[in-house]
Design an enzyme around this catalytic site. Structure first.
Site, PDB file in Angstrom:
ATOM      1  N   ASP A  47      64.058 121.278  63.676  1.00 20.01           N
ATOM      2  CA  ASP A  47      64.066 122.937  63.746  1.00 20.01           C
ATOM      3  C   ASP A  47      63.253 123.211  64.796  1.00 20.01           C
ATOM      4  O   ASP A  47      62.060 122.675  64.958  1.00 20.01           O
ATOM      5  CB  ASP A  47      63.046 123.403  62.524  1.00 20.01           C
ATOM      6  N   TYR A  52      59.195 128.295  70.702  1.00 19.03           N
ATOM      7  CA  TYR A  52      58.277 127.226  70.649  1.00 19.03           C
ATOM      8  C   TYR A  52      58.107 126.525  71.958  1.00 19.03           C
ATOM      9  O   TYR A  52      57.196 125.511  72.030  1.00 19.03           O
ATOM     10  CB  TYR A  52      58.727 126.348  69.642  1.00 19.03           C
ATOM     11  N   LYS A  81      66.402 129.431  67.381  1.00 19.70           N
ATOM     12  CA  LYS A  81      66.243 130.627  66.743  1.00 19.70           C
ATOM     13  C   LYS A  81      66.344 131.637  68.006  1.00 19.70           C
ATOM     14  O   LYS A  81      65.627 131.403  69.071  1.00 19.70           O
ATOM     15  CB  LYS A  81      64.852 130.920  66.100  1.00 19.70           C
ATOM     16  N   HIS A 114      65.098 135.054  64.589  1.00 21.82           N
ATOM     17  CA  HIS A 114      63.823 134.671  64.177  1.00 21.82           C
ATOM     18  C   HIS A 114      63.041 135.531  63.477  1.00 21.82           C
ATOM     19  O   HIS A 114      62.382 134.992  62.567  1.00 21.82           O
ATOM     20  CB  HIS A 114      63.199 134.236  65.532  1.00 21.82           C
TER      21      HIS A 114
END
Ligand SMILES: NC(=O)c1ccc[n+]([C@@H]2O[C@H](COP(=O)([O-])OP(=O)(O)OC[C@H]3O[C@@H](n4cnc5c(N)ncnc54)[C@H](OP(=O)(O)O)[C@@H]3O)[C@@H](O)[C@H]2O)c1
Length: 329
Positions: A47, A52, A81, A114
């Protein structure tokens, strides 16, 4: 690992490994090492998110494994996402193409919106550091652009994250291609029973984020619940005496019990770790089964909405018309 991986089957037949690797806050040199270690252990579900800042490093590790022939693309389940600054129909393709470029993949397995709240980038070069709310977020048109990504073969399935039941329902009703998965906060202190029942009825699977209660240090923005510090919910799932008692009985760790509980609820979990022993431990949860009595004891640890940790950590979010966390589920 002893025991066999379990899977969630989406309405479209695609299967998601029920245990995956979370990668938020896995950064820099750690990323390739962690992905290497995780793939070696047997993790296949990873994930990530554009937010990120680690897709390029993940992509390098994946390419090495794919090129070596040690792993086949179809054995992997890669989730990423759409960033909050991409929550407009005209932005979706651009962001997914960027993620695919960074991940060095032709397609992802699951592409998630997201967060229901949209933002504008103030400076497109600072990767979302400065952003202002876009008060006109339109989920229905956004979802049509998500569907177009399935048509184009850039993702096999599409889904949502942090949407509440009302928001999921609106998308579900207007969708040509239904959301396959909803990724939300879910752990033993915040078990989301109403949302789980709601999603089950729509055949939308759930993936639990912060499944261990996210006990580690977090960047200041992520802990801010917009309530004062003394009212922050407890994050002591890993040392809870009931969990310890059950863990002792099975000869497992508290983390393994917390993950096994989520799996037995029929929900996927994506614990994050950068520690090799804990990566092993978190994956080794398929050789035991919690009894109905132990499941009941763990169910009683639910604190309902008071157990929720994530409420929106970006200034301006709570005033947005699509702010999701003020509703019960
Ligand atoms: N969709 C969203 O909006 C959203 C929001 C938040 C998170 N997520 C996803 O969910 C993933 C997990 O969230 P999270 O990292 O906040 O929470 P978490 O997985 O519940 O907890 C991770 C923390 O627990 C520690 N840990 C891991 N395994 C352990 C074990 N067996 N025993 C003791 N400690 C252990 C880790 O430290 P070490 O690394 O040192 O082991 C880390 O500090 C993220 O990485 C991300 O992929 C999604």
């Amino acid at each position: 690992m002893t025991g066999k991986m379990e899977y969630l089957t989406f309405f479209n037949g695609h299967k998601m490994p029920i245990l995956g690797l979370g990668t938020a806050q896995t950064l820099g040199d750690d990323v390739e090492k962690v992905i290497d270690a995780a793939l070696e252990i047997g993790y296949r579900h990873i994930d990530t998110a554009q937010r990120y800042n680690n897709e390029a490093q993940i992509g390098r590790a994946l390419k090495k494994w794919l090129d070596s022939g040690k792993i086949k693309r179809e054995d992997l389940f890669i989730v990423t996402k759409l960033p909050l600054t991409g929550n407009r129909a005209e932005c979706v393709e651009k962001h997914l193409k960027q993620s695919l470029h960074d991940l060095q993949l032709d397609y992802v397995d699951l592409y998630l919106v997201h967060n229901p709240v949209g933002f504008y980038d103030v400076d497109p070069k600072d990767n979302g550091k400065k952003m202002v709310p876009d008060m006109n977020t339109d989920h229905v048109s956004l979802w049509k652009a998500m569907e177009a990504q399935v048509d184009a073969g850039r993702t096999q399935s599409i889904g949502l994250s942090n949407f509440n039941s009302r928001q999921v329902k609106r998308i579900w009703q207007s969708a040509r291609i239904k959301p396959a998965n909803l990724q939300v906060e879910l752990h033993v202190y915040f078990q989301q029973s109403q949302l789980r029942a709601f999603c089950r009825a729509l055949d939308v699977t759930i993936c639990a984020y912060i499944p261990l209660g996210s006990p580690g240090a977090r960047p200041p923005g992520l802990t801010a619940n917009t309530v004062n510090a003394s009212k922050q919910p407890k994050r002591d799932q890993l040392t809870n005496p009931v969990v310890s008692q059950i863990a002792q009985k099975y000869g497992k760790t508290n983390a393994q019990v917390l993950l096994r509980y989520i799996i037995q609820l029929g929900v996927a979990a994506i614990p994050k770790s950068t520690n090799p022993d804990r990566l092993h431990q978190n994956f080794d949860v398929f050789d035991f089964e919690l009894s109905p009595e132990d499941m009941d004891m763990l169910e009683r640890l639910d604190k309902g909405p008071a157990g929720r940790q994530v409420r929106g950590y970006i200034p301006g979010m709570e005033n947005h018309p699509e702010y999701p966390y003020s509703e019960r589920y």
